[in-house]
Design a protein around this motif. Structure first.
Motif, PDB file in Angstrom:
ATOM      1  N   ILE A 121      -7.270   7.727  -8.947  1.00 12.32           N
ATOM      2  CA  ILE A 121      -8.711   7.683  -8.271  1.00 12.32           C
ATOM      3  C   ILE A 121      -8.542   7.524  -7.032  1.00 12.32           C
ATOM      4  O   ILE A 121      -7.872   6.494  -6.564  1.00 12.32           O
ATOM      5  CB  ILE A 121      -9.568   7.054  -9.086  1.00 12.32           C
ATOM      6  N   PHE A 122      -9.300   8.237  -6.203  1.00 11.99           N
ATOM      7  CA  PHE A 122      -9.423   7.980  -4.407  1.00 11.99           C
ATOM      8  C   PHE A 122     -10.566   7.581  -4.086  1.00 11.99           C
ATOM      9  O   PHE A 122     -11.422   7.948  -4.523  1.00 11.99           O
ATOM     10  CB  PHE A 122      -8.705   9.040  -3.762  1.00 11.99           C
ATOM     11  N   GLY A 123     -10.841   6.677  -2.990  1.00  9.54           N
ATOM     12  CA  GLY A 123     -11.888   6.320  -2.466  1.00  9.54           C
ATOM     13  C   GLY A 123     -11.775   5.337  -1.350  1.00  9.54           C
ATOM     14  O   GLY A 123     -10.547   5.358  -0.734  1.00  9.54           O
ATOM     15  N   LEU A 124     -12.802   4.411  -1.102  1.00  9.68           N
ATOM     16  CA  LEU A 124     -12.354   3.376   0.230  1.00  9.68           C
ATOM     17  C   LEU A 124     -12.470   2.105  -0.541  1.00  9.68           C
ATOM     18  O   LEU A 124     -13.278   1.634  -1.429  1.00  9.68           O
ATOM     19  CB  LEU A 124     -13.396   3.551   1.047  1.00  9.68           C
ATOM     20  N   CYS A 125     -11.334   1.189  -0.113  1.00 12.49           N
ATOM     21  CA  CYS A 125     -11.421  -0.257  -0.531  1.00 12.49           C
ATOM     22  C   CYS A 125     -12.586  -0.731   0.059  1.00 12.49           C
ATOM     23  O   CYS A 125     -13.268  -0.286   1.035  1.00 12.49           O
ATOM     24  CB  CYS A 125     -10.221  -0.804  -0.151  1.00 12.49           C
ATOM     25  N   ALA A 126     -12.887  -2.053  -0.440  1.00 11.69           N
ATOM     26  CA  ALA A 126     -14.149  -2.874   0.110  1.00 11.69           C
ATOM     27  C   ALA A 126     -13.845  -2.864   1.715  1.00 11.69           C
ATOM     28  O   ALA A 126     -15.016  -3.097   2.189  1.00 11.69           O
ATOM     29  CB  ALA A 126     -14.100  -4.128  -0.572  1.00 11.69           C
ATOM     30  N   ARG A 168       0.768  -1.047  -0.078  1.00  9.78           N
ATOM     31  CA  ARG A 168      -0.048   0.059   0.155  1.00  9.78           C
ATOM     32  C   ARG A 168       0.792   1.177   0.075  1.00  9.78           C
ATOM     33  O   ARG A 168       2.046   1.105   0.091  1.00  9.78           O
ATOM     34  CB  ARG A 168      -1.057  -0.045   1.203  1.00  9.78           C
ATOM     35  N   PHE A 169       0.298   2.331  -0.142  1.00 15.63           N
ATOM     36  CA  PHE A 169       1.000   3.435  -0.093  1.00 15.63           C
ATOM     37  C   PHE A 169       1.152   3.795   1.364  1.00 15.63           C
ATOM     38  O   PHE A 169       0.179   3.850   2.163  1.00 15.63           O
ATOM     39  CB  PHE A 169       0.237   4.827  -0.745  1.00 15.63           C
ATOM     40  N   LEU A 228      -5.597   3.295  -8.422  1.00 12.36           N
ATOM     41  CA  LEU A 228      -6.924   3.326  -7.582  1.00 12.36           C
ATOM     42  C   LEU A 228      -6.375   3.172  -6.085  1.00 12.36           C
ATOM     43  O   LEU A 228      -5.789   2.489  -5.725  1.00 12.36           O
ATOM     44  CB  LEU A 228      -7.849   2.451  -7.926  1.00 12.36           C
ATOM     45  N   VAL A 229      -6.807   4.441  -5.285  1.00 13.04           N
ATOM     46  CA  VAL A 229      -6.124   4.313  -3.955  1.00 13.04           C
ATOM     47  C   VAL A 229      -7.041   4.571  -2.908  1.00 13.04           C
ATOM     48  O   VAL A 229      -7.953   5.416  -2.897  1.00 13.04           O
ATOM     49  CB  VAL A 229      -5.061   5.579  -3.911  1.00 13.04           C
ATOM     50  N   CYS A 230      -6.928   3.568  -1.820  1.00 18.18           N
ATOM     51  CA  CYS A 230      -8.001   3.792  -0.590  1.00 18.18           C
ATOM     52  C   CYS A 230      -7.245   4.972   0.226  1.00 18.18           C
ATOM     53  O   CYS A 230      -6.368   5.080   0.664  1.00 18.18           O
ATOM     54  CB  CYS A 230      -8.158   2.361   0.071  1.00 18.18           C
ATOM     55  N   GLU A 231      -8.057   5.940   0.541  1.00 16.59           N
ATOM     56  CA  GLU A 231      -7.900   7.212   1.237  1.00 16.59           C
ATOM     57  C   GLU A 231      -7.758   6.737   2.882  1.00 16.59           C
ATOM     58  O   GLU A 231      -6.964   7.427   3.530  1.00 16.59           O
ATOM     59  CB  GLU A 231      -9.054   8.189   1.029  1.00 16.59           C
ATOM     60  N   ASN A 232      -8.313   5.664   3.117  1.00 14.22           N
ATOM     61  CA  ASN A 232      -8.132   5.104   4.503  1.00 14.22           C
ATOM     62  C   ASN A 232      -6.876   4.360   4.993  1.00 14.22           C
ATOM     63  O   ASN A 232      -6.125   4.577   5.682  1.00 14.22           O
ATOM     64  CB  ASN A 232      -9.410   4.331   4.945  1.00 14.22           C
ATOM     65  N   CYS A 233      -6.707   3.323   4.287  1.00 10.90           N
ATOM     66  CA  CYS A 233      -5.592   2.427   4.572  1.00 10.90           C
ATOM     67  C   CYS A 233      -4.434   2.696   3.491  1.00 10.90           C
ATOM     68  O   CYS A 233      -3.491   1.750   3.998  1.00 10.90           O
ATOM     69  CB  CYS A 233      -6.031   1.077   4.610  1.00 10.90           C
ATOM     70  N   GLY A 234      -4.656   3.261   2.327  1.00  5.31           N
ATOM     71  CA  GLY A 234      -3.482   3.089   1.582  1.00  5.31           C
ATOM     72  C   GLY A 234      -3.316   2.044   0.391  1.00  5.31           C
ATOM     73  O   GLY A 234      -2.446   2.336  -0.519  1.00  5.31           O
TER      74      GLY A 234
END
Length: 152
Positions: free
Chosen positions: A138-143, A42-43, A101-107
């Motif tokens: 693209i930023f959002g939340l993973c599942a 992850r980032f 595509l990047v999760c803003e919460n966990c990276g």
């Protein structure tokens, strides 16, 4: 037998030792930082990577971690993005230009295909621009993070 003055001998010795390659701690630290970044899926921020290194028993300063991550990013060996004014890094397997595509919460990051170059050029031209470079993330939340947020 003529001997050189001691000051000249010391200077000559200093010159000879200056030519020898040095194995420095920073080289070892650079390798440790790069290895730790490559093991992340992850980032991560410099602070997160620094904490991971400390937990593994490595003694590396936070400033060194920042410096090395920025150097890796500048040399193309790591990707860098900014989320909420925080710079995050990830080692990517691809050498060519790519997008995430990047999760803003966990990276967590997934490599994706962007819209076509034609779409970007056409969109720019319609608005009177000429494309010189692009960044597409693209930023959002993973599942997992989205499910966790809903269960709260």
């Amino acid at each position: 037998m003529l001997t050189e003055p001691i000051a000249l001998q010391r200077r000559r010795h200093k010159d000879m030792t200056a030519e020898e390659p040095k194995k420095t701690r920073s080289t070892a630290q650079k390798a440790v930082i790069r290895s730790a970044l490559e093991s992340e899926k992850r980032f991560v921020s410099a602070q997160q990577l620094h904490r991971t290194l400390e937990d593994q028993g490595h003694t590396v300063g936070l400033a060194t971690v920042y410096r090395q991550l920025n150097a890796l990013s500048e040399s193309g060996h790591a990707d860098s993005i900014t989320i909420a004014e925080k710079q995050l890094f990830r080692a990517c397997a691809q050498d060519e230009h790519h997008h995430h595509l990047v999760c803003e919460n966990c990276g967590k990051a997934v490599e994706i295909e962007p819209p076509s170059e034609d779409w970007m050029s056409t969109t720019a031209r319609v608005h009177g621009f000429e494309v010189t470079r692009h960044v597409f993330e693209i930023f959002g939340l993973c599942a997992e993070c989205a499910a966790s947020a809903q269960s709260r």
